[in-house]
Every structure is written in structure tokens, then in C-alpha cells.
Design a protein around this motif. Structure first.
Motif, PDB file in Angstrom:
ATOM      1  N   GLN A  95       4.263   9.449 -10.193  1.00 50.74           N
ATOM      2  CA  GLN A  95       3.618   9.664 -11.143  1.00 50.74           C
ATOM      3  C   GLN A  95       3.097  11.192 -11.569  1.00 50.74           C
ATOM      4  OE1 GLN A  95       2.382   5.999 -13.013  1.00 50.74           O
ATOM      5  NE2 GLN A  95       3.162   4.275 -11.789  1.00 50.74           N
ATOM      6  N   LEU A  96       2.072  11.656 -10.757  1.00 50.85           N
ATOM      7  CA  LEU A  96       1.635  12.247 -10.582  1.00 50.85           C
ATOM      8  C   LEU A  96       2.072  13.604 -10.611  1.00 50.85           C
ATOM      9  CD1 LEU A  96      -1.715  12.016  -8.407  1.00 50.85           C
ATOM     10  CD2 LEU A  96      -1.700  12.375 -10.867  1.00 50.85           C
ATOM     11  N   ARG A  97       3.467  13.463 -10.531  1.00 53.74           N
ATOM     12  CA  ARG A  97       4.542  14.584 -10.803  1.00 53.74           C
ATOM     13  C   ARG A  97       4.177  15.576  -9.583  1.00 53.74           C
ATOM     14  NH1 ARG A  97       2.717  13.448 -15.015  1.00 53.74           N
ATOM     15  NH2 ARG A  97       1.928  16.043 -15.523  1.00 53.74           N
TER      16      ARG A  97
ATOM     17  N   LEU B 150       0.741   1.653 -14.214  1.00 54.60           N
ATOM     18  CA  LEU B 150       1.769   3.060 -14.644  1.00 54.60           C
ATOM     19  C   LEU B 150      -0.077   4.071 -15.134  1.00 54.60           C
ATOM     20  CD1 LEU B 150       3.461   5.179 -16.290  1.00 54.60           C
ATOM     21  CD2 LEU B 150       2.854   3.986 -18.419  1.00 54.60           C
ATOM     22  N   LEU B 151       0.282   4.959 -14.236  1.00 59.59           N
ATOM     23  CA  LEU B 151      -0.987   5.988 -14.338  1.00 59.59           C
ATOM     24  C   LEU B 151      -1.347   6.765 -16.029  1.00 59.59           C
ATOM     25  CD1 LEU B 151      -1.021   7.473 -10.878  1.00 59.59           C
ATOM     26  CD2 LEU B 151      -3.142   5.629 -11.689  1.00 59.59           C
ATOM     27  N   PRO B 152      -2.493   6.967 -16.535  1.00 57.59           N
ATOM     28  CA  PRO B 152      -2.449   8.074 -17.805  1.00 57.59           C
ATOM     29  C   PRO B 152      -1.800   9.449 -17.343  1.00 57.59           C
ATOM     30  CG  PRO B 152      -4.787   7.582 -17.035  1.00 57.59           C
ATOM     31  CD  PRO B 152      -3.502   7.197 -16.658  1.00 57.59           C
ATOM     32  N   ARG B 153      -1.445   9.932 -18.272  1.00 57.74           N
ATOM     33  CA  ARG B 153      -0.806  11.465 -17.604  1.00 57.74           C
ATOM     34  C   ARG B 153      -1.652  12.091 -17.934  1.00 57.74           C
ATOM     35  NH1 ARG B 153       5.030  11.661 -18.087  1.00 57.74           N
ATOM     36  NH2 ARG B 153       4.828  14.454 -18.226  1.00 57.74           N
TER      37      ARG B 153
ATOM     38  N   LEU C 235       0.602  -1.131  -0.161  1.00 63.87           N
ATOM     39  CA  LEU C 235      -0.275   0.067  -0.080  1.00 63.87           C
ATOM     40  C   LEU C 235       0.643   1.197  -0.060  1.00 63.87           C
ATOM     41  CD1 LEU C 235      -2.467   1.310   0.588  1.00 63.87           C
ATOM     42  CD2 LEU C 235      -2.259   1.215   2.915  1.00 63.87           C
ATOM     43  N   LEU C 236       2.007   1.180   0.791  1.00 63.45           N
ATOM     44  CA  LEU C 236       2.633   3.029   0.845  1.00 63.45           C
ATOM     45  C   LEU C 236       4.018   2.770   0.073  1.00 63.45           C
ATOM     46  CD1 LEU C 236       3.636   2.576   4.554  1.00 63.45           C
ATOM     47  CD2 LEU C 236       1.860   3.612   3.722  1.00 63.45           C
ATOM     48  N   ALA C 237       4.037   1.254  -0.560  1.00 65.26           N
ATOM     49  CA  ALA C 237       4.491   1.577  -1.944  1.00 65.26           C
ATOM     50  C   ALA C 237       3.982   2.433  -3.241  1.00 65.26           C
ATOM     51  CB  ALA C 237       5.418   0.738  -2.695  1.00 65.26           C
ATOM     52  N   ALA C 238       2.653   1.900  -3.528  1.00 64.43           N
ATOM     53  CA  ALA C 238       1.523   2.161  -4.217  1.00 64.43           C
ATOM     54  C   ALA C 238       1.453   3.694  -4.037  1.00 64.43           C
ATOM     55  CB  ALA C 238       0.242   1.051  -5.086  1.00 64.43           C
ATOM     56  N   THR C 239       1.200   3.829  -2.640  1.00 65.11           N
ATOM     57  CA  THR C 239       1.358   5.398  -2.483  1.00 65.11           C
ATOM     58  C   THR C 239       1.586   6.714  -2.808  1.00 65.11           C
ATOM     59  OG1 THR C 239      -0.332   4.518  -0.700  1.00 65.11           O
ATOM     60  CG2 THR C 239       0.091   7.141  -0.657  1.00 65.11           C
ATOM     61  N   VAL C 240       3.260   5.936  -2.531  1.00 67.36           N
ATOM     62  CA  VAL C 240       4.395   7.136  -2.927  1.00 67.36           C
ATOM     63  C   VAL C 240       4.249   6.983  -4.783  1.00 67.36           C
ATOM     64  CG1 VAL C 240       6.968   7.705  -3.088  1.00 67.36           C
ATOM     65  CG2 VAL C 240       5.666   6.771  -0.653  1.00 67.36           C
TER      66      VAL C 240
END
Length: 335
Positions: free
Chosen positions: A293-295, A329-332, A283-288
């Protein structure tokens, strides 16, 4: 008709020898101030229990009724109402102050008791022979707030956790209104308080509104949490690290079994993450990773988030055996 389980996606892998060994599935919802989904992974509309991420919203009716002013609660006491704290001296003292102000005692708290989180999170050994009280329970601030809300309305304290009590009915109705109607699936949390499951994107939107401080009550909750992140969590805790890294711009609340909610005030967005197997490291790795990725953060190594970002996995000899790696990978998006 039974509610369907969320359609989660692979989010985080642990590796060994360069190969994925364990894969943690989950979902990510990112919404704007209108509640429109702007990015995500997995199933943003799936129903997930909110666990302790719900605490600021459970406190909302009491704040809206000007309860803190009635009992002389400062932002510190409001922060503790939203906390999953470590049971450190400052947490216990603040909870005791709340109980004194409403003429109650620790015996009125129905949260139970456990060894303070401080020891497990800091790696320090718990002293033997100590008798811990309900004040050390990570939810004692929330429960003290519940008791204060009962006092405010002149209601009996004995059944304050009953789902059909006046207090819990007020909270449930306010949650339903605040979260835009729709399903609120009831359950009982680890501290015996009613808890609710909702679509992940609604939790994200709730934290966006909290971060923006849309109303005076929401602004008071945001101020308390971001001013006192040490009271919301404690030493070596992720909510403290996240709100320190955000410099007052991010409001953060973790929940048990793989729930994380964030509101980013400057960008007008809310983020909610769920790891299906409840793994905290994933969870914490995904949060960071979402923040990167959202810059919203560049050099993680220069922030309190460093321990949570793609941490190395080591065995008992200290030998590095693998790592924690994101799979999504989130969309930009333009924030």
C-alpha cells in the motif's frame, strides 16, 4: 494509574467459503524522520512490548563504546547480536567465536536452550537424541553481546541479566534517551533478558533512525543487519526475506507475539506493526500489505515475500479452504 490497553483495529481476516472466519486485530504506525506520524491504523500511541524487535537498540551502547573493535568483532558478530536466529551451523559458530574472543563459554549464557528454530521454519524433522546447547538459542548472539559489554567494563558476568545490573541499567537509560523519554514499561523476555514496552510510533521512529544511520553506531548496526540478514534470522525466515526484498534499503526485525519493525532508508520512514493475538501469519500478511500500500513493492510474486502475501489456506489434503485477507486501507501518503 494503570496504562490503558491499545485500541487496536481489525487488520487481517482469514476466510472460509468467502466469509471472514477469524479476525486479527492490531495497530500500524508509520512515521517520518522527525517522528511525526504520517499514516497508520489502530492505536499508534498504545503501549506494546517490543520483544526481539528491541535487539538492535539493546546492542547500541556496546557499539557506541567501540566494543566490536575491542574484541575483533566484524559485522557478522554485530548482526548476530541483533538476531533471533535459526540455530544453524553458521549461527552457532559465530556465537562461539564471540564467546572465545571474550574468554567465556556457552555455560556463561543465561538464555536457556531450545530446539533450533531451523526445524520448525523449514518443516524438517529435528533429529532425535541431540543435546542442544545455549549456542542454539535464537538469542545467543544477543547474550554473547551482553557478556562482551560486561567484559568491556570489567563487570561480573553472573548477574548480567539482573534489571538493576550495571549493564541493564546502561541499556535502559540509553533506550529512554534514544526513544525520546516517556514511558518504558519493564518486563522479562522469553530469553530472561529485560524487555520494554513503548508506544508503537516510538518503535517505528527508532527503526527509521536505524535505517538512516543517524550516528556511526546506528550506521554500523544497519550495515551489519542488511549485509547479513541470514545471520539476523536464517533459512525460511521473514526478516531474511524482507531484507533481501529491500535490497539493502530496508532494515527489519520481527519480535515474538506479533511485533514487526521496519526502517526504510530511501524514504526516511519507520514502520511498526503489532498483531494483538500474536499470530505470526497475520503479522507477515499485514507487513507485506503495508509495503504494497505504500508502493514500496509492486509485484510481490517476484520477491522473497511471495509466501507471506495473502497466502492461501489449505487443509491436510491440500484443498484450498480459504485465504488470508487484509481489512485495512492506509491513507495515501507522498513518500
Amino acid at each position: 494509574m494503570p496504562l490503558r490497553p491499545p485500541r487496536h483495529a481489525p487488520l487481517i481476516a482469514t476466510t472460509r467459503g468467502g466469509l471472514p472466519e477469524c479476525v486479527h486485530h492490531g495497530s500500524i504506525a508509520i512515521v517520518d524522520a522527525q517522528g511525526h506520524r504520517i499514516a497508520g491504523v489502530g492505536d499508534a500511541t498504545g503501549i506494546n512490548f517490543t520483544r526481539s524487535a528491541l535487539k538492535p537498540l539493546q546492542a547500541l551502547p556496546f557499539i557506541e563504546e567501540d566494543g566490536p573493535a575491542r574484541y575483533g568483532f566484524t559485522s557478522a558478530e554485530v548482526a548476530l547480536m541483533c538476531a533471533s536466529h535459526n540455530g544453524e551451523a553458521v549461527h552457532v559458530a559465530t556465537a562461539r567465536k564471540m564467546l572465545d574472543a571474550i574468554d567465556t563459554t556457552a555455560s556463561d549464557l543465561q538464555c536457556g536452550c531450545h530446539v533450533p528454530y531451523y526445524f520448525s521454519y523449514t518443516g524438517r524433522e529435528s533429529p532425535g537424541g541431540v543435546r542442544w546447547s545455549t549456542l542454539h538459542h535464537n538469542c545467543s548472539g544477543k547474550h554473547a553481546g551482553f557478556l562482551a559489554a560486561c567484559r568491556l567494563h570489567g563487570e561480573p558476568l553472573a548477574d548480567y541479566l539482573a534489571p538493576d545490573s550495571p549493564l541493564q541499567t546502561r541499556i535502559r537509560n540509553r533506550l529512554r534517551d534514544f526513544c525520546g523519554g516517556g514511558p518504558l514499561v519493564p518486563g522479562i523476555d522469553g530469553c530472561s533478558a529485560p524487555n520494554y514496552a513503548m508506544p508503537l510510533d516510538r518503535l517505528a521512529h527508532a527503526f527509521c533512525r536505524l535505517a538512516l544511520g543517524e550516528t556511526p553506531a546506528l550506521a554500523a548496526l544497519r550495515f551489519a543487519m542488511t549485509r547479513h540478514p541470514d545471520l539476523v534470522s536464517g533459512d525460511a525466515r521473514s526478516d531474511l526475506a524482507l531484507m533481501q526484498a529491500g535490497g539493502g534499503d530496508w532494515v527489519s526485525k520481527i519480535g515474538a507475539d506479533g511485533v514487526q519493525a521496519l526502517g526504510i532508508r530511501s524514504k526516511g520512514i519507520g514502520v511498526a506493526i503489532r498483531i494483538a493475538d500474536g499470530d505470526r501469519r497475520a503479522l507477515l500478511a499485514a507487513t507485506v500489505e503495508v509495503l504494497q500500500q505504500l508502493r514500496l513493492v509492486d509485484d510481490v510474486s517476484a520477491t522473497p515475500l511471495a509466501p507471506y502475501a495473502r497466502p492461501a489456506i489449505r487443509n491436510l489434503r491440500g484443498t484450498m479452504t480459504g485465504a488470508v485477507a487484509p481489512l485495512f486501507l492506509l491513507p495515501r501518503v507522498q513518500l
